[in-house]
Each structure stands twice: as C-alpha cells, then as structure tokens.
Design an enzyme around this catalytic site. Structure first.
Site, PDB file in Angstrom:
ATOM      1  N   ARG A  45      71.063  18.625  27.634  1.00 24.16           N
ATOM      2  CA  ARG A  45      72.088  19.527  27.092  1.00 24.16           C
ATOM      3  C   ARG A  45      72.605  20.463  28.176  1.00 24.16           C
ATOM      4  O   ARG A  45      73.811  20.759  28.231  1.00 24.16           O
ATOM      5  CB  ARG A  45      71.530  20.314  25.907  1.00 24.16           C
TER       6      ARG A  45
ATOM      7  N   GLU B 112      77.922  27.146  11.768  1.00 26.68           N
ATOM      8  CA  GLU B 112      76.678  27.687  12.308  1.00 26.68           C
ATOM      9  C   GLU B 112      76.260  28.955  11.572  1.00 26.68           C
ATOM     10  O   GLU B 112      77.072  29.619  10.917  1.00 26.68           O
ATOM     11  CB  GLU B 112      76.805  27.958  13.809  1.00 26.68           C
TER      12      GLU B 112
ATOM     13  N   LYS C  76      76.324  25.281  25.683  1.00 25.70           N
ATOM     14  CA  LYS C  76      75.520  26.505  25.514  1.00 25.70           C
ATOM     15  C   LYS C  76      75.919  27.493  26.617  1.00 25.70           C
ATOM     16  O   LYS C  76      75.197  27.695  27.599  1.00 25.70           O
ATOM     17  CB  LYS C  76      74.029  26.176  25.550  1.00 25.70           C
TER      18      LYS C  76
END
Length: 354
Positions: free
Chosen positions: A96, A234, A198
């Site tokens: 990721r 989210e 992220k």
C-alpha cells in the site's frame, strides 16, 4: 544527529522503561528509544540506520511541507503468550505504501527493505512492547516524505523513509464498546483524487468535520461518497462494515476514494472462511441502514469499533445496541485479535515473526 547502527537490536543499550500503565494505554505519542531512517538521493536509497534522534532535520523548501508530497503507514507488533513477537501482514502495508508513493510521485522502499526496517525498530524497542494479556501493542508508523532544497511545484530532489514506534492501547476508549457517529456534509476526498492513497492531506481534510462531530458528542464523522452524498464511504479514519439482518452477509463499501484497509480485507477473508458468511463489497446507501443488524469501524489503529448508532440529518439509527457489540462483530474481533496475538491459527503469510 546521533546515529547508531544496530542491525539486530542486540547491541542497543536497554535503558529503564518509563513507568507505563500497560493496561490503560491510550493512543498518543510516547517517545521510544530507536527509530529508522533511510535517505534517497541520486536515484537510490542508502542502507538506512537506526537513530536515537526523534527530530527530523530537513530543508525549509521540502515538498512535504509545502505541497503535501508525503505518505505514511500504520501497522502493529504484538507480544505473544510465548514471548515471541508478531508483525501482522507487513507485506500488505509495504504494497500500500508503494501505491501511495506512486500516486504522489515518490520512490518507495522495496517490500524487503520496508519489512526489515520495521523488524529493526521492533527489536531495538522490544522493551516498549506491551506485555501479552494487556491488550496493548507496539504501533509502527512508517513514512516517506519529499525533502531537499526546492520551491517549485515538482517532485522533491531527495526523500526520507522513516519508521518510528509507540506503545498503544485502543484507539477509541472503551475497547469493544459501541460508539455513535454522525454523517458529515464535508468530503474526505474528491472523486478520482487521493482518497485511496494514505497521504496526509486526506487526514488534514478530516480534522474540522471530526472536531464538529465530537462537539456534538459523537465519536467521529462518517463520510459519504463525494459525488452523490448518498452512500457511506469511511468512518473517521477507519473503514466501514455492516452485517445484514439475520447475520448472513458481511458488507463493506466499495469506492475508488476509500483507503483500502488491510484490516477490512482481513475481516472480509475471516468472515467468509472462518465464520462462513457471504461477503460483498458494494454500495451502502445511507437511507437503507435498516437492512443491517450490526455495523462497525475497522482499521489498524481502531481494530474494530462497533457502531451503536448513526445520526443522519434528523434520523438516528441504532444497530444491534448502543451498549454492547453484536455477536458477529464480536466473533470477528476475537478471530482477528487471536491471530494477531498468536492465539489462533493465522492464514498463510499473515504473520511475520520478529
């Protein structure tokens, strides 16, 4: 800067550990003894080293400061009953991070270098890992930032890859106790933006709505899809999941602007292969919450936080209970945490021993 290379942690002096109440750890910064740094320059990463210095020394023109060219990860190390230490799926964090780096035009450390850096930091700070049975863990924060003398809007000339760690308890107070959330009119990320990476900008955008939610006595904000504001995406800085009435199906939102949570994908696998549930990634309309008997927020920091209720406009919807976790949520939590602490058999490749 004080720099000391200790490849396996064995040469590190062991100062006395601060007086930590292991059973009542929160989620806040605690300075530990060692962290890792590697420098990218002239097209390659250097060998990296462990250092006692917890202050970064970077150029005032660094792109991380002005243009948000940075990303980070979060994973944990767990003390097992036999004294050994588990890292949970660090290969997925490395993958990721590589995707996040690609999105904001940075070089990523290799998977091997990422995992090795994490293992070095855990070994060197072994005395900060909460004891087995306390529920605590050692949280690792890897990051990559653009640095070097620069002022133009372009990729940095140099980069830093770092990993530091802190002992932590539950992200939300109360452990596996339900918390209430409220939908926000703000967007966490834009369609086709950086929501799946992220990067820090996504979290900066969440500070104001999160503060407003807490001022109304909710745990955090729930973000709806940025295009139509009709579907859950989210929960604060965590992913959302729900269990259909009757307990037959595990459902979680699917969207290109959602961060792909390693915890969520672990729960998807466990729900299907350990609990025998059907699983589905897809739309979760905010006006169809009646279809679900349980709901939760999940992520590395939060692990699983049951959702008691969601406030949307004038309507407050309660799932299983505002005071206790639902049966499927509890089983998922016990299965996941059991694997992380070495009490239950892990699927192949999920655990890396430190």
């Amino acid at each position: 800067m004080t720099q000391t290379t200790i490849p396996d942690g064995s040469a590190a002096p062991r100062p006395s550990v601060p007086d930590i109440d292991w059973a009542n750890l929160g989620f806040s910064y605690i300075r530990t003894d060692w962290r890792y740094l590697a420098h990218w320059q002239d097209g390659a990463w250097d060998a990296g080293h462990l250092t006692e210095d917890n202050v970064l020394h970077i150029s005032e023109g660094s792109t991380a400061l002005h243009y948000g060219q940075q990303c980070f990860e979060g994973l944990k190390a767990y003390r097992c009953a036999d004294g050994s230490v588990n890292l949970f799926r660090p290969d997925q964090n490395a993958a990721r991070m590589a995707r996040s780096c690609e999105r904001v035009l940075m070089p990523a450390p290799s998977q091997a270098a990422f995992i090795d850096a994490c293992r070095q930091v855990v070994r060197a700070n072994d005395h900060f890992i909460p004891p087995y049975g306390t529920g605590g863990s050692l949280y690792l924060r890897p990051f990559v930032i653009g640095v070097g003398d620069n002022i133009g809007v372009r990729s940095a000339p140099e980069f830093l890859f770092g990993v530091f760690c802190i002992p932590v308890g539950p992200y939300f107070k109360g452990g596996l106790s339900p918390m209430n959330f409220v939908t926000s009119g703000y967007d966490r990320a834009a369609p086709h933006g950086t929501g799946a990476a992220k990067v820090g900008g996504n979290y900066a955008a969440s500070l104001l709505p999160g503060q407003e939610a807490k001022a109304r006595h909710f745990a955090d904000a729930i973000y709806l899809d940025p295009e139509t504001h009709t579907k859950i995406e989210e929960v604060g800085s965590a992913n959302f999941f729900a269990i259909t009435k009757g307990g037959s199906t595990f459902v979680t939102p699917s969207s290109p602007s959602i961060l792909p949570s390693i915890t969520k994908y672990s729960l998807l696998w466990l729900a299907e292969h350990r609990l025998g549930l059907k699983v589905r990634e897809g739309d979760v309309p905010i006006d169809r919450l009646d279809e679900f008997s349980e709901a939760g927020a999940c992520g590395t920091a939060a692990v699983i936080t049951p959702i008691g209720g969601i406030q949307h406009g004038e309507r407050f919807h309660v799932f299983h209970s505002e005071t206790e976790a639902g049966p499927v949520t509890r089983r998922l939590y016990e299965e996941l945490v059991g694997i992380q602490f070495g009490d239950r058999e892990a699927p192949e490749g999920w655990i890396v021993k430190v």
